[in-house]
Structure formats: C-alpha cells, structure tokens
Write an enzyme that holds these catalytic residues in place. Structure first.
Site, short mmCIF file in Angstrom:
data_model
loop_
_atom_site.label_atom_id
_atom_site.label_comp_id
_atom_site.label_asym_id
_atom_site.label_seq_id
_atom_site.Cartn_x
_atom_site.Cartn_y
_atom_site.Cartn_z
N GLY A 153 0.84 -1.19 0.00
CA GLY A 153 0.00 0.00 0.00
C GLY A 153 0.87 1.24 0.00
O GLY A 153 1.55 1.53 0.99
N MET A 154 0.88 1.97 -1.11
CA MET A 154 1.75 3.13 -1.29
C MET A 154 0.94 4.41 -1.08
O MET A 154 -0.01 4.68 -1.81
CB MET A 154 2.36 3.13 -2.69
CG MET A 154 3.19 1.90 -3.03
SD MET A 154 4.73 1.80 -2.08
CE MET A 154 5.63 3.19 -2.75
N GLY A 159 2.49 7.51 -0.81
CA GLY A 159 3.27 8.66 -1.23
C GLY A 159 4.16 9.18 -0.13
O GLY A 159 4.98 10.09 -0.35
N GLY A 160 4.03 8.63 1.07
CA GLY A 160 4.85 9.03 2.20
C GLY A 160 6.12 8.21 2.31
O GLY A 160 6.32 7.23 1.60
N VAL A 161 6.97 8.60 3.25
CA VAL A 161 8.28 7.97 3.37
C VAL A 161 8.17 6.55 3.92
O VAL A 161 8.96 5.67 3.55
CB VAL A 161 9.21 8.83 4.26
CG1 VAL A 161 8.70 8.91 5.69
CG2 VAL A 161 10.64 8.32 4.22
N ASP A 162 7.19 6.28 4.78
CA ASP A 162 7.10 4.96 5.42
C ASP A 162 6.76 3.86 4.41
O ASP A 162 7.41 2.81 4.39
CB ASP A 162 6.03 5.00 6.52
CG ASP A 162 6.38 5.97 7.63
OD1 ASP A 162 7.59 6.15 7.91
OD2 ASP A 162 5.46 6.56 8.22
N SER A 163 5.76 4.08 3.58
CA SER A 163 5.41 3.07 2.59
C SER A 163 6.48 2.97 1.51
O SER A 163 6.71 1.90 0.94
CB SER A 163 4.05 3.36 1.96
OG SER A 163 4.04 4.63 1.33
N MET A 202 -4.23 3.81 -3.01
CA MET A 202 -5.66 3.76 -2.71
C MET A 202 -6.24 5.16 -2.62
O MET A 202 -5.73 5.99 -1.87
CB MET A 202 -5.90 3.02 -1.40
CG MET A 202 -5.61 1.55 -1.43
SD MET A 202 -5.70 0.79 0.23
CE MET A 202 -3.99 0.99 0.76
N CYS A 239 -11.04 2.60 9.33
CA CYS A 239 -10.46 2.56 7.99
C CYS A 239 -9.44 1.43 7.87
O CYS A 239 -9.40 0.71 6.86
CB CYS A 239 -9.80 3.89 7.66
SG CYS A 239 -8.97 3.94 6.05
N CYS A 246 -7.84 12.56 6.53
CA CYS A 246 -7.55 12.97 5.15
C CYS A 246 -8.73 13.66 4.49
O CYS A 246 -8.57 14.67 3.82
CB CYS A 246 -7.11 11.78 4.31
SG CYS A 246 -6.83 12.21 2.57
#
Length: 400
Positions: free
Chosen positions: A50-51, A53-57, A76, A141, A237
């Site tokens: 699950g990407m 756009g943040g650094v963790d994923s 997603m 979620c 979000c």
C-alpha cells in the site's frame, strides 16, 4: 544457518550499528516470524504494498524489493468530493508514490475505494457525531479498507501478502499471530490496528515496525527518494486543510444551544454539541465573566437531552477524571481471557502511556474497565485498547 549477509541495503549509512541492528531485526522478521526459510521461496512470493506517497510506505517497498520479492505498489483513493484536491492533495501523494515506484522499477496500480470508505467508515463517522460521540475513523479505515478491501483486492490478484508502512510488528507463535507494538515508542501504531484479526495479520507484513522514524528517513534519503523529508500525514484525510467545524456542517445540521456551568448557570452559547469533545479548551468563547476566576474553561460533559454543553474551570477539575469506563463489546485479536476479572494494561487515547486496569465482564458483551489511576477526559466514541507488555490484545469502543 541463515546469514544476515543476505539482507543488505543498496545504500551506505554513517551509523553502522543502527543499520546492523535494524537490518538484523527485519531479517529475523522475514525469515523466522513469517516462516520464510529459503531464498527461493522468498523470490517466488508476490507482495503488494500500500503506497501512500509518504516515506514509510516508500521504504517498505524498498526493503521488500531489496529482499528479492516480486513487489507491486497500490495507491488507494478513499475519498471523492468536488474540489477535494484543494484540501486533500491525493494527486500530489499519488505523484510521490509513482516517483518512488519508478525509481524502484515496480508497477504502481491505482484503486478507488471511495464507495467502500463511504459505506463502511464515513457513514459510521457521521452517525457517531450525530449521537454526540467522538469517533476515530482511522481505526475503522484500517479494519475495513486497508486490511479488508485492499487485502481482498491483493488476494484476487494473486498476492501472497500485503505490506504497509505501519509502525507495528506481527509475530507467529505456533498457529497464533500476534500484533506487537512498533519498537519506536513515539511512532507505535498498534492502537489504530487493534481491530484486526489473526487472518488479516497472517497475510500482512510490516517491514518498518522494528525501526525508528529517524532510521526510516535515513534509508529514504540514502536511497535518493525525494519524499524523504515529507511531513507525516496528520488528522483525517477527507477533512484535510479545512476547518473541522466547516466540514462537519456540510453533512450534519448544527443545533446551537447553551453552555452551562456544572451548577447550571448559563454562561454562553455553543454552535452544536458535535463540534466539542470532552477535555476541550479551545473554541468555547468564554471569558471576562464577572465574579469568576480567570482560569480557563474545559468541556466536562454533554447533555444531549437538553442540548447543553457543560463546562468547568481548571484542567484538573474532578469532573474531567474517572477511574472506570464502559464498553459493550471487546474485539480480541487472539483468544479472550479465560476468566474475569482480568488484570492488564490499556490506553484510552493514542500515545498515552499504558495504564494498569482490571477488566470486568458485566454480562454478555458488557464490560467495565477499572483503572488504578484516574484517567482524564475519557471520551465516548474513542477506543480503549489493551496490552500485555508489547502485545496488543484488542480493544473496544468507549461508551461512558
């Protein structure tokens, strides 16, 4: 005997000890806790990440790719509304995710779960506020979207596992899968994943759960990811940069009413009980009252029948504290306790230190939780989550 040399980053670090430690932990996670016992098996596994756009994923995808897995990214989209990109920039996040996937030479798929999110998460969110409670949509979620809709999507496409950038760990003991806190105490996200079950955990990987945020950013920087300094997402979000009050007013009719002291004196007006939560100080617009101390006012209760907001002065007012709370159902990740009362530890909010407590079963799916120390601003609609050391046992919704 497996060698840790099989786990390497393609980047250099100045902190060799930190790198070795986190690498060793992740190596153990992959090979021992998930029972991956050979390089051939490892390379044949397909993992969908699950990407966000943040650094963790992003680092999650990097670590799995470096291990030799067949990695695919999925972005997603969980919210659709006219003009949404002006306050919840999904297009920017998707571009960041695409840039990382391009750099890693992996595919990025895009999937829209907006309908599922509305039906399974947002409708509940509105219903809770309508009844004067304060829900946490991120918890639902995770259960309904990231580890259900997304997991189903991945399995339908032949994935062996999904992976996310959550700061948690999962271990397998015999046939049992347990959810553990992330090793970074400031980033542990087990509170938000307490509604997962063993089936979901068995099919999920959390590669950065044994790392600190600092190390994750360091990995991203050394890998050349442009998002290595990207701020963590905060809040909800679908609200984004909008004022919460303005957002909620678009979906629920506001019902103004009186603000009263605990003695019943009217000292102001509120725009709607749904805009306030227990322990709140800001936004009450109370001040300059004659014959009243200058101490700040806090919300201590809501009278739904009278549509009245009850306030008191002082952040340590007795009405802000309680030794007990009620919940009508507890989700146990593994087996429930064999007997009650049951002594354990709990959190009533994210990042709270574990609090000693005793769980009493009051009847079918009815529980009372008694705390050794009084708890401040225990809020109906939020979650109480239970722990045995690092193990997350599960939790329930606070009723009162």
């Amino acid at each position: 005997m497996l060698s840790r040399d099989k786990y390497q980053f393609s980047v250099n670090f100045t902190d060799t000890l930190t790198l070795w430690y986190t690498s060793f932990l992740y190596f153990c996670y992959i090979f021992f806790e998930k029972n991956f016992d050979s390089p051939n098996l490892m390379s044949s596994l397909r993992i969908i990440v699950g990407m966000s756009g943040g650094v963790d994923s992003s680092v999650t995808a990097l670590l799995l790719k470096e291990q030799g897995y067949e990695v695919t990214g999925v972005f997603m989209k969980n919210w659709e509304e006219e003009g949404a990109d002006t306050y919840c920039p999904a297009s920017i996040d998707m571009a960041d995710a695409q840039a990382v996937c391009d750099q890693l030479q992996i595919e990025l798929q895009r999937i829209n779960f907006a309908n599922e999110y509305w039906e399974r998460v947002f409708t509940h969110f509105l219903n809770e506020y309508r009844t004067g409670r304060t829900p946490n949509p991120d918890i639902l979620c995770n259960k309904e979207i990231k580890f259900k809709a997304f997991l189903d999507y991945a399995k339908q496409r032949g994935a062996d596992y999904i992976a996310t950038g959550h700061y948690v760990r999962c271990i397998q003991r015999g046939k049992q899968f347990q959810l553990l806190k992330g090793l970074d105490p400031g980033k542990d996200q087990s509170y938000f994943l307490h509604l997962l079950d063993e089936s979901q955990l068995a099919q999920s990987l959390f590669p950065i759960g044994a790392m600190t945020k600092q190390v994750v950013r360091q990995i991203a920087h050394k890998a050349g990811f442009k998002n290595h300094k990207k701020k963590d997402s905060t809040g909800i979000c679908f609200i984004g940069e909008r004022k919460f009050k303005a957002f909620l007013s678009d979906y629920l009719p506001a019902q103004p009413g009186n603000i009263e002291t605990v003695e019943g004196k009217v000292i102001g007006r509120h725009d709607g009980l749904m805009f306030h939560t227990l322990g709140q100080r800001q936004g009450l617009k109370i001040g300059g009252l004659k014959n009243t101390p200058e101490a700040p006012w806090y919300v201590v209760a809501k009278n739904l029948a009278q549509n009245t907001l009850i306030v008191a002065q002082g952040q340590n007012h007795p009405l802000l504290f309680t030794h007990s709370l009620l919940t009508d159902q507890i989700h146990w990740i593994n087996s429930p306790p064999q007997a009650f009362p049951y002594e354990t530890y709990a959190k009533t909010r994210y990042r709270q230190a574990d609090q000693a407590c005793i769980i009493h079963c009051m009847g079918e799916k009815q529980y009372r939780i008694d705390f050794t120390e009084a708890q401040r601003a225990v809020t109906p609609g939020q979650s109480v989550v239970f722990y045995d050391g690092d193990i997350c046992l599960g939790g329930g919704i606070i009723n009162g």
